[in-house]
Design a protein around this motif. Structure first.
Motif, PDB file in Angstrom:
ATOM      1  N   THR A 108     -34.123  28.550 -23.225  1.00 37.54           N
ATOM      2  CA  THR A 108     -34.530  27.154 -23.358  1.00 37.54           C
ATOM      3  C   THR A 108     -33.617  26.487 -24.382  1.00 37.54           C
ATOM      4  O   THR A 108     -33.072  27.150 -25.277  1.00 37.54           O
ATOM      5  N   ILE A 109     -33.483  25.208 -24.259  1.00 37.75           N
ATOM      6  CA  ILE A 109     -32.639  24.467 -25.194  1.00 37.75           C
ATOM      7  C   ILE A 109     -33.214  24.537 -26.604  1.00 37.75           C
ATOM      8  O   ILE A 109     -32.478  24.695 -27.574  1.00 37.75           O
ATOM      9  N   ALA A 110     -34.532  24.500 -26.729  1.00 40.95           N
ATOM     10  CA  ALA A 110     -35.155  24.610 -28.050  1.00 40.95           C
ATOM     11  C   ALA A 110     -34.828  25.948 -28.689  1.00 40.95           C
ATOM     12  O   ALA A 110     -34.489  26.009 -29.880  1.00 40.95           O
ATOM     13  N   SER A 111     -34.895  27.046 -27.931  1.00 42.05           N
ATOM     14  CA  SER A 111     -34.617  28.360 -28.522  1.00 42.05           C
ATOM     15  C   SER A 111     -33.153  28.502 -28.915  1.00 42.05           C
ATOM     16  O   SER A 111     -32.842  29.155 -29.912  1.00 42.05           O
ATOM     17  N   ILE A 112     -32.264  27.884 -28.158  1.00 35.18           N
ATOM     18  CA  ILE A 112     -30.846  27.914 -28.527  1.00 35.18           C
ATOM     19  C   ILE A 112     -30.642  27.173 -29.851  1.00 35.18           C
ATOM     20  O   ILE A 112     -29.985  27.671 -30.753  1.00 35.18           O
ATOM     21  N   ASN A 113     -31.232  25.986 -29.971  1.00 34.91           N
ATOM     22  CA  ASN A 113     -31.116  25.225 -31.213  1.00 34.91           C
ATOM     23  C   ASN A 113     -31.735  25.968 -32.389  1.00 34.91           C
ATOM     24  O   ASN A 113     -31.174  25.973 -33.489  1.00 34.91           O
ATOM     25  N   GLN A 114     -32.858  26.610 -32.187  1.00 32.31           N
ATOM     26  CA  GLN A 114     -33.537  27.322 -33.268  1.00 32.31           C
ATOM     27  C   GLN A 114     -32.784  28.586 -33.685  1.00 32.31           C
ATOM     28  O   GLN A 114     -32.917  29.037 -34.812  1.00 32.31           O
ATOM     29  N   SER A 115     -31.995  29.151 -32.782  1.00 36.92           N
ATOM     30  CA  SER A 115     -31.257  30.390 -33.068  1.00 36.92           C
ATOM     31  C   SER A 115     -29.773  30.150 -33.303  1.00 36.92           C
ATOM     32  O   SER A 115     -28.990  31.099 -33.285  1.00 36.92           O
ATOM     33  N   LYS A 116     -29.378  28.914 -33.523  1.00 39.22           N
ATOM     34  CA  LYS A 116     -27.955  28.566 -33.539  1.00 39.22           C
ATOM     35  C   LYS A 116     -27.128  29.388 -34.527  1.00 39.22           C
ATOM     36  O   LYS A 116     -26.005  29.770 -34.224  1.00 39.22           O
ATOM     37  N   ALA A 117     -27.663  29.692 -35.701  1.00 38.61           N
ATOM     38  CA  ALA A 117     -26.882  30.432 -36.697  1.00 38.61           C
ATOM     39  C   ALA A 117     -26.450  31.800 -36.173  1.00 38.61           C
ATOM     40  O   ALA A 117     -25.327  32.223 -36.413  1.00 38.61           O
ATOM     41  N   SER A 118     -27.314  32.451 -35.430  1.00 35.85           N
ATOM     42  CA  SER A 118     -26.980  33.786 -34.920  1.00 35.85           C
ATOM     43  C   SER A 118     -26.165  33.731 -33.631  1.00 35.85           C
ATOM     44  O   SER A 118     -25.666  34.754 -33.169  1.00 35.85           O
ATOM     45  N   LEU A 119     -26.006  32.537 -33.057  1.00 35.25           N
ATOM     46  CA  LEU A 119     -25.296  32.402 -31.784  1.00 35.25           C
ATOM     47  C   LEU A 119     -23.835  31.988 -31.929  1.00 35.25           C
ATOM     48  O   LEU A 119     -23.104  31.970 -30.941  1.00 35.25           O
ATOM     49  N   ALA A 120     -23.398  31.651 -33.123  1.00 37.18           N
ATOM     50  CA  ALA A 120     -22.025  31.179 -33.332  1.00 37.18           C
ATOM     51  C   ALA A 120     -21.017  32.159 -32.738  1.00 37.18           C
ATOM     52  O   ALA A 120     -21.062  33.353 -33.010  1.00 37.18           O
ATOM     53  N   GLY A 121     -20.154  31.643 -31.876  1.00 39.14           N
ATOM     54  CA  GLY A 121     -19.114  32.449 -31.248  1.00 39.14           C
ATOM     55  C   GLY A 121     -19.561  33.225 -30.023  1.00 39.14           C
ATOM     56  O   GLY A 121     -18.751  33.882 -29.380  1.00 39.14           O
ATOM     57  N   LYS A 122     -20.839  33.156 -29.679  1.00 33.74           N
ATOM     58  CA  LYS A 122     -21.363  33.884 -28.529  1.00 33.74           C
ATOM     59  C   LYS A 122     -21.519  32.958 -27.323  1.00 33.74           C
ATOM     60  O   LYS A 122     -21.707  31.752 -27.473  1.00 33.74           O
ATOM     61  N   THR A 123     -21.466  33.542 -26.138  1.00 30.78           N
ATOM     62  CA  THR A 123     -21.676  32.780 -24.912  1.00 30.78           C
ATOM     63  C   THR A 123     -23.164  32.573 -24.700  1.00 30.78           C
ATOM     64  O   THR A 123     -23.948  33.517 -24.825  1.00 30.78           O
ATOM     65  N   VAL A 124     -23.534  31.339 -24.416  1.00 33.17           N
ATOM     66  CA  VAL A 124     -24.930  31.007 -24.142  1.00 33.17           C
ATOM     67  C   VAL A 124     -25.040  30.345 -22.781  1.00 33.17           C
ATOM     68  O   VAL A 124     -24.079  29.751 -22.283  1.00 33.17           O
ATOM     69  N   LYS A 125     -26.219  30.467 -22.188  1.00 36.06           N
ATOM     70  CA  LYS A 125     -26.507  29.849 -20.901  1.00 36.06           C
ATOM     71  C   LYS A 125     -27.767  29.011 -21.027  1.00 36.06           C
ATOM     72  O   LYS A 125     -28.695  29.388 -21.751  1.00 36.06           O
ATOM     73  N   ALA A 126     -27.781  27.887 -20.328  1.00 35.27           N
ATOM     74  CA  ALA A 126     -28.948  27.020 -20.327  1.00 35.27           C
ATOM     75  C   ALA A 126     -28.966  26.217 -19.026  1.00 35.27           C
ATOM     76  O   ALA A 126     -27.945  26.112 -18.343  1.00 35.27           O
ATOM     77  N   THR A 127     -30.111  25.669 -18.725  1.00 35.54           N
ATOM     78  CA  THR A 127     -30.235  24.744 -17.604  1.00 35.54           C
ATOM     79  C   THR A 127     -30.935  23.497 -18.113  1.00 35.54           C
ATOM     80  O   THR A 127     -31.700  23.553 -19.077  1.00 35.54           O
ATOM     81  N   GLY A 128     -30.667  22.384 -17.488  1.00 33.70           N
ATOM     82  CA  GLY A 128     -31.333  21.158 -17.895  1.00 33.70           C
ATOM     83  C   GLY A 128     -30.855  19.957 -17.117  1.00 33.70           C
ATOM     84  O   GLY A 128     -29.996  20.046 -16.238  1.00 33.70           O
ATOM     85  N   LYS A 129     -31.426  18.836 -17.481  1.00 31.00           N
ATOM     86  CA  LYS A 129     -31.106  17.549 -16.858  1.00 31.00           C
ATOM     87  C   LYS A 129     -30.107  16.818 -17.750  1.00 31.00           C
ATOM     88  O   LYS A 129     -30.300  16.723 -18.971  1.00 31.00           O
TER      89      LYS A 129
END
Length: 124
Positions: A31-52
């Motif tokens: 979810t977009i919320a979980s990506i935003n909430q976990s952003k510090a640990s995601l730096a440099g990693k590939t992420v996937k999301a869906t949305g409008k």
């Protein structure tokens, strides 16, 4: 799965207690919320999301900037900004995959706390 479960899994993953990372799972987007909430640990990693797609700015600094939302989160965690060579129209439902950049500063006041760069866009 509710937001507390997602946050708990993200916390466990960030300290190495589980192999599950919701935002980088190869088989399902986060979810977009979980990506935003976990952003510090995601730096440099590939992420996937869906949305409008809710906003599009094409041709800025040699890339297209898109904002997507999926209904998760609030005013600060419910929007995801991506850059891509591809584009979409406002209202399109899309899936994206790109590399997370944290505190990306383009200068002149354009600072992004979280930006998904060089994303591939797939229409849904």
């Amino acid at each position: 799965m509710n937001i507390r479960s997602i946050a708990f899994i993200a916390l466990l993953s960030s300290i190495g207690l589980t192999g599950v990372n919701m935002a980088t799972a190869a088989d399902s987007p986060a979810t977009i919320a979980s990506i935003n909430q976990s952003k510090a640990s995601l730096a440099g990693k590939t992420v996937k999301a869906t949305g409008k797609v809710v906003k599009v700015n094409n041709g800025i600094m040699g890339r297209n900037f898109l904002h997507i939302q999926d209904g998760s989160g609030d005013a600060t965690t419910g929007d995801l900004t991506i850059t891509s060579q591809q584009t979409a129209k406002v209202g399109d439902q899309i899936s994206i995959s790109g590399v997370a950049a944290v505190n990306r500063d383009f200068g002149s006041g354009y600072l992004y706390p979280l930006l998904i760069e060089d994303a591939t866009i797939t229409a849904k």
